[in-house]
Design an enzyme around this catalytic site. Structure first.
Site, PDB file in Angstrom:
ATOM      1  N   ASP A 109      -7.165  10.237   5.165  1.00 20.58           N
ATOM      2  CA  ASP A 109      -5.954   9.608   4.631  1.00 20.58           C
ATOM      3  C   ASP A 109      -5.329  10.475   3.548  1.00 20.58           C
ATOM      4  OD1 ASP A 109      -5.194   6.508   2.911  1.00 20.58           O
ATOM      5  OD2 ASP A 109      -4.125   7.508   4.540  1.00 20.58           O
ATOM      6  N   HIS A 110      -4.015  10.667   3.654  1.00 18.41           N
ATOM      7  CA  HIS A 110      -3.255  11.402   2.636  1.00 18.41           C
ATOM      8  C   HIS A 110      -3.905  12.732   2.276  1.00 18.41           C
ATOM      9  CE1 HIS A 110      -0.250   8.291   1.879  1.00 18.41           C
ATOM     10  NE2 HIS A 110      -1.221   7.408   1.902  1.00 18.41           N
ATOM     11  N   HIS A 155       2.083   1.588  -2.190  1.00 22.18           N
ATOM     12  CA  HIS A 155       0.635   1.400  -2.221  1.00 22.18           C
ATOM     13  C   HIS A 155       0.264   0.364  -3.277  1.00 22.18           C
ATOM     14  CE1 HIS A 155       0.197   5.650  -0.401  1.00 22.18           C
ATOM     15  NE2 HIS A 155      -0.186   4.776   0.499  1.00 22.18           N
ATOM     16  N   GLY A 156      -0.828  -0.352  -3.021  1.00 28.13           N
ATOM     17  CA  GLY A 156      -1.282  -1.356  -3.991  1.00 28.13           C
ATOM     18  C   GLY A 156      -0.560  -2.681  -3.747  1.00 28.13           C
ATOM     19  N   ALA A 210      -5.746  -1.069   2.401  1.00 25.52           N
ATOM     20  CA  ALA A 210      -6.903  -0.702   1.571  1.00 25.52           C
ATOM     21  C   ALA A 210      -7.101  -1.705   0.439  1.00 25.52           C
ATOM     22  CB  ALA A 210      -6.719   0.704   0.993  1.00 25.52           C
ATOM     23  N   THR A 211      -6.135  -1.855  -0.418  1.00 26.60           N
ATOM     24  CA  THR A 211      -6.288  -2.642  -1.656  1.00 26.60           C
ATOM     25  C   THR A 211      -6.764  -4.069  -1.400  1.00 26.60           C
ATOM     26  OG1 THR A 211      -4.568  -1.313  -2.709  1.00 26.60           O
ATOM     27  CG2 THR A 211      -5.086  -3.425  -3.745  1.00 26.60           C
ATOM     28  N   HIS A 231       2.421   2.646   5.630  1.00 24.96           N
ATOM     29  CA  HIS A 231       1.419   2.662   4.558  1.00 24.96           C
ATOM     30  C   HIS A 231       1.703   1.524   3.589  1.00 24.96           C
ATOM     31  CE1 HIS A 231      -0.807   6.593   5.001  1.00 24.96           C
ATOM     32  NE2 HIS A 231       0.035   6.615   6.008  1.00 24.96           N
ATOM     33  N   GLY A 232       0.694   1.194   2.785  1.00 26.16           N
ATOM     34  CA  GLY A 232       0.896   0.134   1.807  1.00 26.16           C
ATOM     35  C   GLY A 232       0.883  -1.240   2.429  1.00 26.16           C
ATOM     36  N   SER A 282      -1.197  -3.682   2.131  1.00 19.40           N
ATOM     37  CA  SER A 282      -1.656  -4.804   1.300  1.00 19.40           C
ATOM     38  C   SER A 282      -0.482  -5.568   0.707  1.00 19.40           C
ATOM     39  CB  SER A 282      -2.541  -4.279   0.158  1.00 19.40           C
ATOM     40  OG  SER A 282      -3.756  -3.790   0.684  1.00 19.40           O
TER      41      SER A 282
END
Ligand code: G3H
Ligand code: ZN
Length: 287
Positions: A94-95, A190-191, A242-243, A218-219, A221
């Site tokens: 990732d990234h 993100h987050g 992810a978060t 992406h992002g 969450s």
């Protein structure tokens, strides 16, 4: 989550590539979940969830795990899980921060690598992405690239210079970079979001209309379910989360760590992650 056993040779679907699972997503108009992994217990719970929903999974190693020295351990865990499960698993970087990091992942047996050059000048992003594609494709590994920097904080890496993906850059990029998936910045972050995300769906649809490879959001969450569904209708074929999963895991740990039960300590954390992952899988799969 009972004990796992190695499967017979004819039962094993070894690690698969991003390109292969995204073909399934394109054919079915769905999105494949990409879940970040950071330890042993997380991927165990995530694969159980994928099996329960009979859905391929992209297990994603991010910069936080890499900086914590987990790259090789997580690669081995995912390979072991792939030998014991019937669902296709992708081992994905990732990234990726450099060409060299993607080569390291090729050596570690990853079947997909992301090079994220979105925060560099366009020409540099093109040049580095082309180099990553050349190396990865030479050994049958898929590549995800990124245009339009995504904001927020992921694995301790925060980006201020956020920009919505530029459609002219998309057209120029896909003409010279043969990537298998493209992450685009459409206002996603993100987050956990502070408030409701403001995703530019028209821009997403316009990207797809240019004939891009499968697109990545992406992002994931905290993104409302209706927005996820709309993004998938408009061509998103991979959604990263992810978060939210990490928060669910940690809440489980907080609930049990005081019981001083070393082997039972992760049970609630894994159940939390398993249940949330199943919810996300059903959403991304249009169930
Ligand atoms: O690269 C990872 C994903 O974009 C995760 O984003 O933590 O907001 O779910 P998230
Ligand atoms: Zn991301």
């Amino acid at each position: 989550m009972g004990p796992r056993r190695p499967r017979r040779k004819d039962e094993i679907i070894l690690l698969t590539t991003l390109q292969e699972v995204l073909k399934i997503a394109e054919d079915t108009g769905t999105a494949i979940p990409a879940f970040n992994i950071d330890n042993l217990e997380g991927p165990e719970a995530l694969v159980e969830a994928g099996e329960a929903e009979n859905c391929p999974l992209i297990l994603t190693v991010g910069q936080g795990a890499i900086n914590a020295g987990q790259l090789w351990y997580l690669a081995d865990i995912v390979k072991r899980l792939a030998s014991q499960t019937k669902i296709p698993l992708v081992l994905h970087l990732d990234h990726g921060v450099s060409y060299e990091q993607t080569v390291l992942c090729l050596r570690a047996g990853f079947t997909s690598v992301m090079y994220d050059g979105s925060h560099h000048p366009f020409e540099e992003n093109v040049r580095e992405s082309q180099a990553v594609v050349r190396s990865a494709h030479a050994v049958g590994v898929s590549v995800e690239c990124e245009l339009g920097a995504i904001s927020g904080v992921e694995d301790g890496i925060s980006h201020k210079n956020v920009n919505l993906v530029d459609l002219q850059e998309v057209e120029q990029f896909i003409a010279v970079v043969d990537c298998d998936a493209l992450a685009v910045g459409i206002g996603n972050a993100h987050g956990m979001y502070q408030g409701t995300p403001n995703l530019d769906f028209d821009r997403l649809a316009a990207c797809r209309a240019l004939g891009t490879p499968p697109l990545v959001l992406h992002g994931g969450s905290g993104t409302p379910d209706d927005m996820i569904r709309k993004a998938i209708q408009l061509g998103i074929r991979k959604v990263n989360v992810a978060t939210e999963l990490r928060m669910a895991f940690m809440e489980g740990l907080e609930a049990t760590v005081g019981q001083r039960d070393f082997y039972g300590m992760y049970r609630q954390a894994k159940t939390n992650m398993y249940e949330l992952a199943r919810k996300k899988i059903r959403l991304f799969q249009g169930k």
